[in-house]
Scaffold this motif. Structure first.
Motif, PDB file in Angstrom:
ATOM      1  N   ASP A  91      51.312  40.222 -60.349  1.00  0.00           N
ATOM      2  CA  ASP A  91      50.261  40.600 -60.934  1.00  0.00           C
ATOM      3  C   ASP A  91      50.344  41.999 -60.936  1.00  0.00           C
ATOM      4  O   ASP A  91      50.037  42.728 -62.224  1.00  0.00           O
ATOM      5  CB  ASP A  91      49.169  40.275 -60.128  1.00  0.00           C
ATOM      6  CG  ASP A  91      48.689  38.693 -60.125  1.00  0.00           C
ATOM      7  OD1 ASP A  91      49.063  38.024 -60.876  1.00  0.00           O
ATOM      8  OD2 ASP A  91      47.665  38.348 -59.441  1.00  0.00           O
ATOM      9  N   GLN A 101      53.114  31.818 -51.299  1.00  0.00           N
ATOM     10  CA  GLN A 101      53.078  31.943 -52.620  1.00  0.00           C
ATOM     11  C   GLN A 101      51.718  32.887 -53.158  1.00  0.00           C
ATOM     12  O   GLN A 101      52.118  33.784 -54.279  1.00  0.00           O
ATOM     13  CB  GLN A 101      52.481  30.562 -53.012  1.00  0.00           C
ATOM     14  CG  GLN A 101      53.593  29.968 -53.746  1.00  0.00           C
ATOM     15  CD  GLN A 101      53.439  28.269 -53.672  1.00  0.00           C
ATOM     16  OE1 GLN A 101      52.509  27.786 -52.944  1.00  0.00           O
ATOM     17  NE2 GLN A 101      54.064  27.707 -54.523  1.00  0.00           N
ATOM     18  N   LYS A 102      50.763  32.943 -52.635  1.00  0.00           N
ATOM     19  CA  LYS A 102      49.582  34.023 -52.856  1.00  0.00           C
ATOM     20  C   LYS A 102      50.301  35.316 -53.058  1.00  0.00           C
ATOM     21  O   LYS A 102      49.806  36.076 -53.984  1.00  0.00           O
ATOM     22  CB  LYS A 102      48.380  33.874 -51.808  1.00  0.00           C
ATOM     23  CG  LYS A 102      47.278  33.426 -52.442  1.00  0.00           C
ATOM     24  CD  LYS A 102      46.010  33.412 -51.380  1.00  0.00           C
ATOM     25  CE  LYS A 102      45.741  31.882 -50.765  1.00  0.00           C
ATOM     26  NZ  LYS A 102      45.192  31.907 -49.635  1.00  0.00           N
ATOM     27  N   GLN A 103      51.129  35.650 -51.942  1.00  0.00           N
ATOM     28  CA  GLN A 103      51.419  37.228 -51.877  1.00  0.00           C
ATOM     29  C   GLN A 103      52.346  37.303 -53.111  1.00  0.00           C
ATOM     30  O   GLN A 103      52.585  38.605 -53.598  1.00  0.00           O
ATOM     31  CB  GLN A 103      51.818  37.587 -50.422  1.00  0.00           C
ATOM     32  CG  GLN A 103      50.943  37.436 -49.332  1.00  0.00           C
ATOM     33  CD  GLN A 103      49.837  38.407 -49.945  1.00  0.00           C
ATOM     34  OE1 GLN A 103      50.011  39.548 -49.977  1.00  0.00           O
ATOM     35  NE2 GLN A 103      48.794  37.902 -49.371  1.00  0.00           N
ATOM     36  N   GLN A 112      52.707  36.000 -55.923  1.00  0.00           N
ATOM     37  CA  GLN A 112      51.679  36.022 -57.143  1.00  0.00           C
ATOM     38  C   GLN A 112      51.022  37.472 -57.474  1.00  0.00           C
ATOM     39  O   GLN A 112      51.075  38.012 -58.441  1.00  0.00           O
ATOM     40  CB  GLN A 112      50.585  35.157 -57.097  1.00  0.00           C
ATOM     41  CG  GLN A 112      49.959  35.178 -58.340  1.00  0.00           C
ATOM     42  CD  GLN A 112      50.573  34.845 -59.678  1.00  0.00           C
ATOM     43  OE1 GLN A 112      51.807  33.911 -59.749  1.00  0.00           O
ATOM     44  NE2 GLN A 112      50.515  35.677 -60.630  1.00  0.00           N
ATOM     45  N   LYS A 113      50.665  38.377 -56.147  1.00  0.00           N
ATOM     46  CA  LYS A 113      50.263  39.727 -56.266  1.00  0.00           C
ATOM     47  C   LYS A 113      51.215  40.524 -56.744  1.00  0.00           C
ATOM     48  O   LYS A 113      50.960  41.481 -57.548  1.00  0.00           O
ATOM     49  CB  LYS A 113      49.837  39.996 -54.755  1.00  0.00           C
ATOM     50  CG  LYS A 113      48.354  39.627 -54.456  1.00  0.00           C
ATOM     51  CD  LYS A 113      47.833  40.180 -53.231  1.00  0.00           C
ATOM     52  CE  LYS A 113      46.631  39.601 -52.718  1.00  0.00           C
ATOM     53  NZ  LYS A 113      46.185  39.873 -51.263  1.00  0.00           N
ATOM     54  N   PRO A 161      51.715  28.309 -48.547  1.00  0.00           N
ATOM     55  CA  PRO A 161      50.389  28.766 -49.311  1.00  0.00           C
ATOM     56  C   PRO A 161      50.178  30.269 -49.529  1.00  0.00           C
ATOM     57  O   PRO A 161      49.953  30.787 -50.489  1.00  0.00           O
ATOM     58  CB  PRO A 161      49.315  28.026 -48.911  1.00  0.00           C
ATOM     59  CG  PRO A 161      49.814  26.635 -48.115  1.00  0.00           C
ATOM     60  CD  PRO A 161      51.112  27.236 -47.834  1.00  0.00           C
ATOM     61  N   ASP A 162      50.394  30.785 -48.144  1.00  0.00           N
ATOM     62  CA  ASP A 162      50.006  32.307 -48.105  1.00  0.00           C
ATOM     63  C   ASP A 162      51.040  33.103 -48.803  1.00  0.00           C
ATOM     64  O   ASP A 162      50.884  34.122 -49.334  1.00  0.00           O
ATOM     65  CB  ASP A 162      49.985  32.762 -46.438  1.00  0.00           C
ATOM     66  CG  ASP A 162      48.666  32.077 -45.933  1.00  0.00           C
ATOM     67  OD1 ASP A 162      47.652  32.112 -46.718  1.00  0.00           O
ATOM     68  OD2 ASP A 162      48.344  32.085 -45.026  1.00  0.00           O
TER      69      ASP A 162
END
Ligand SMILES: [Fe+2]
Ligand SMILES: [Fe+2]
Length: 271
Positions: A123, A115-117, A119-120, A112-113
């Motif tokens: 972005d 994946q979040k990074q 996405q950054k 999950p971490d």
């Protein structure tokens, strides 16, 4: 802009030679080779910081995989597709190893971490990497070549590392990344060699514009990532902005086949 008639092939030896000259010029107090052995993260806080550093590493590689996987069918160039298929396999293997080390060090599932990074990265880069071939090349330059000054400093000045990660990096990542950098140089040079003098001027302008956009997009990420690297692995970052900017000028001058002094003023990582 005046073309240089003879220039050496881009090799890992040339990279060291260029970087060490930049060190002499901008940061002569920094080492040309590692002098102290690194040690594993010891305290809970060190392990937590190291975990976030590894998550960032896995996200960098997984973002490359995602971009290249999108682009491989968009650019009808069989030679480029063969190169990208290798890059996807290699950087995927790097991300997977880094994920497993992050898991071993933290005892938790880092997906999950990561994946979040990832996405950054999407972005802040926006559609630049997948917009057209110029944007994709700028992405490759930023994610594979412009980061080399940072990688040199990490390899020479970091104080904390995980022995398993270090072994995998030495045996697999370092040689793979050299292949990636050479592959990108090769792709661009094939394209550039086929262009007429007038087209070359256009290609130079287009690549510079895309690369500058990439730099503006990446600046906040790079500055945050360097602070994380300082906190997590103890790397020397005081001289990194000036070395990063100078290294990027060297890479672009080589790509565009012009003397460094003939490049216009470029966006700085501090902008
Ligand atoms: Fe990689
Ligand atoms: Fe790579």
């Amino acid at each position: 802009m005046t073309a240089i008639l003879t220039r050496p092939a881009w090799t890992t030896d040339l990279e060291v030679e260029i970087f060490d000259k930049l060190l002499d010029q901008y940061a002569p107090h920094l080492p040309k080779a590692r002098s102290l052995a690194s040690r594993p993260p010891a305290t809970l806080e060190e392990r937590e910081n190291f975990y976030h550093f590894r998550v960032a590493g896995a996200a960098h590689d997984l973002f490359i995989v995602q971009v290249c996987a999108k682009v491989i069918g968009m650019l009808p160039d069989a030679e480029l597709q063969l190169f990208l298929s290798r890059q996807i396999g290699d950087d995927g293997a790097h991300a997977e190893n880094t994920r497993l080390r992050a898991q071993a060090i933290s005892g938790r599932n880092p997906i999950p971490d990561i994946q979040k990074q990832v996405q950054k990265h999407w972005d802040y880069m926006g559609d630049l990497p997948i917009r057209n071939w110029q944007g994709f090349l700028a992405f490759e330059l930023h994610y594979e070549l412009h980061i080399v000054a940072t990688l040199f400093l990490n390899s020479r000045t970091s104080k904390i590392n995980d022995p398993d990660s270090a072994k995998f990096a030495a045996e697999r990542i370092v040689p793979d990344e050299a292949v990636h950098r050479l592959g990108i140089v090769d792709w661009w040079q094939r394209k550039f060699a086929q262009a007429s003098p007038a087209e070359k001027e256009d290609l130079i302008a287009q690549l510079l514009e895309a690369d500058e956009e990439g730099q503006r997009r990446r600046n906040p990420y790079l500055r945050d990532h360097w602070l994380l690297s300082q906190k997590a692995i103890g790397v020397e970052i005081d001289d990194l902005p000036v070395l990063y900017d100078a290294w990027r000028r060297q890479v672009l001058a080589y790509f565009l086949d012009v003397p460094v002094a003939h490049l216009p003023q470029l966006v700085s990582v501090n902008d």
